[in-house]
Enzyme design. Structure first.
Site, PDB file in Angstrom:
ATOM      1  N   GLU A 111      53.764  36.995  27.552  1.00 59.51           N
ATOM      2  CA  GLU A 111      53.329  36.202  28.634  1.00 59.51           C
ATOM      3  C   GLU A 111      53.285  37.009  30.057  1.00 59.51           C
ATOM      4  O   GLU A 111      54.473  37.528  30.401  1.00 59.51           O
ATOM      5  CB  GLU A 111      53.866  35.063  28.870  1.00 59.51           C
ATOM      6  N   ASP A 160      55.392  46.171  36.940  1.00 61.34           N
ATOM      7  CA  ASP A 160      54.003  46.076  36.763  1.00 61.34           C
ATOM      8  C   ASP A 160      53.731  45.824  35.230  1.00 61.34           C
ATOM      9  O   ASP A 160      54.090  46.620  34.556  1.00 61.34           O
ATOM     10  CB  ASP A 160      53.305  47.286  37.582  1.00 61.34           C
ATOM     11  N   ASP A 184      47.577  34.886  40.428  1.00 60.85           N
ATOM     12  CA  ASP A 184      47.452  34.927  41.882  1.00 60.85           C
ATOM     13  C   ASP A 184      45.989  35.279  41.959  1.00 60.85           C
ATOM     14  O   ASP A 184      45.148  36.062  41.481  1.00 60.85           O
ATOM     15  CB  ASP A 184      48.136  36.196  42.692  1.00 60.85           C
ATOM     16  N   LYS A 186      40.184  35.437  48.769  1.00 63.96           N
ATOM     17  CA  LYS A 186      39.153  36.075  49.700  1.00 63.96           C
ATOM     18  C   LYS A 186      38.534  37.179  48.881  1.00 63.96           C
ATOM     19  O   LYS A 186      38.948  37.841  47.947  1.00 63.96           O
ATOM     20  CB  LYS A 186      39.827  36.762  50.919  1.00 63.96           C
ATOM     21  N   ARG A 246      54.334  24.493  36.853  1.00 68.57           N
ATOM     22  CA  ARG A 246      54.685  23.959  37.982  1.00 68.57           C
ATOM     23  C   ARG A 246      53.540  24.265  39.073  1.00 68.57           C
ATOM     24  O   ARG A 246      53.062  23.579  39.826  1.00 68.57           O
ATOM     25  CB  ARG A 246      55.751  24.697  38.780  1.00 68.57           C
TER      26      ARG A 246
END
Length: 233
Positions: A62, A116, A138, A142, A213
């Site tokens: 995960e 990373d 994330d 934009k 969440r």
């Protein structure tokens, strides 16, 4: 006074940190985390199941587990699966360690990595994973930042190398542009096939889904989640 920019082994503190950590969390990061951390300087195991002190039959990954709620749920329901959890944010890792301190039975079923994800993916052996989960990453909303999204052809190549044939890459998001972005990239990758047959398939949560969440926040704000599943050819 505790220095919150100290380092324990690898670069861990001083980056990607939000709220100030409690002393109890700092203790667990210093003492418990090193027992679960995957050190990429070590030799790659021939069989990935050997990473775990418990006998497991398969290994799943995960990426970006947040506070670890979903990982804990999965370990409870899949006791014969070993899990690798990646979370670069210190606060999320600290929450996970607190949960593991409370539920010690899962400590021998989980390995952790705090950097990373691409580094770990490149370290893993070929065809060594039985599943990859990427939930609510994330979205970089934009357009000029879309190139920073984790899903791209290079990372899909990494997934394709480490996933076993017939195993699943699961992706969930409430951001429509990222869902479409992921569909586009996976549909144009020769190693992945979208499992969906009708709209119900991507609107229905995964079997035994616990939610996260981030999903709860999306639902409160009126955004509908999408659940994508791709099969490694």
């Amino acid at each position: 006074m505790i220095d919150h920019n100290i380092r324990t082994g690898k670069a861990f503190f001083g980056r990607r940190k939000g709220k100030r950590l409690r002393n109890s969390q700092l203790v667990l990061i210093k003492k418990l985390f090193p027992t679960l951390d995957i050190n990429l300087n070590n030799s790659v195991p021939l069989n990935l199941t050997s990473l775990f002190s418990r006998k497991v039959k398969e290994v799943r990954l995960e990426i970006g587990f947040g506070g670890g709620e979903h990982l804990l749920h999965e370990m409870k329901h899949f006791p014969q699966t070993g899990f690798i959890g990646i979370e670069p944010f210190i606060n999320g890792m600290a929450k996970m360690l607190m949960s593991l301190e409370e539920h010690k039975q899962y400590q021998n079923q989980l390995r952790l990595y705090n950097d990373d994800a691409t580094g770990l993916l490149d370290w893993l052996p070929n065809a060594s994973l039985d599943g990859i989960d990427l939930f609510y990453p994330d979205p970089w909303p934009k357009k000029k930042h879309w190139k920073r999204r984790f899903i791209n052809m290079k990372n899909l190549n990494r997934f394709a190398r480490v996933l076993k044939t017939g195993k699943k890459f699961r992706f969930a998001s409430d951001i429509e542009s990222y869902v479409n972005w992921t569909l586009y990239h996976c549909s144009n990758h020769h190693s992945f096939e979208w499992e969906a047959k009708n709209p119900k398939d991507w609107k229905t949560p995964y079997t035994l889904w616990s939610g996260t969440r981030y999903e709860a926040k999306a639902l409160r704000e009126g955004r509908a989640p999408t659940y994508l599943t791709f099969i490694k050819k």
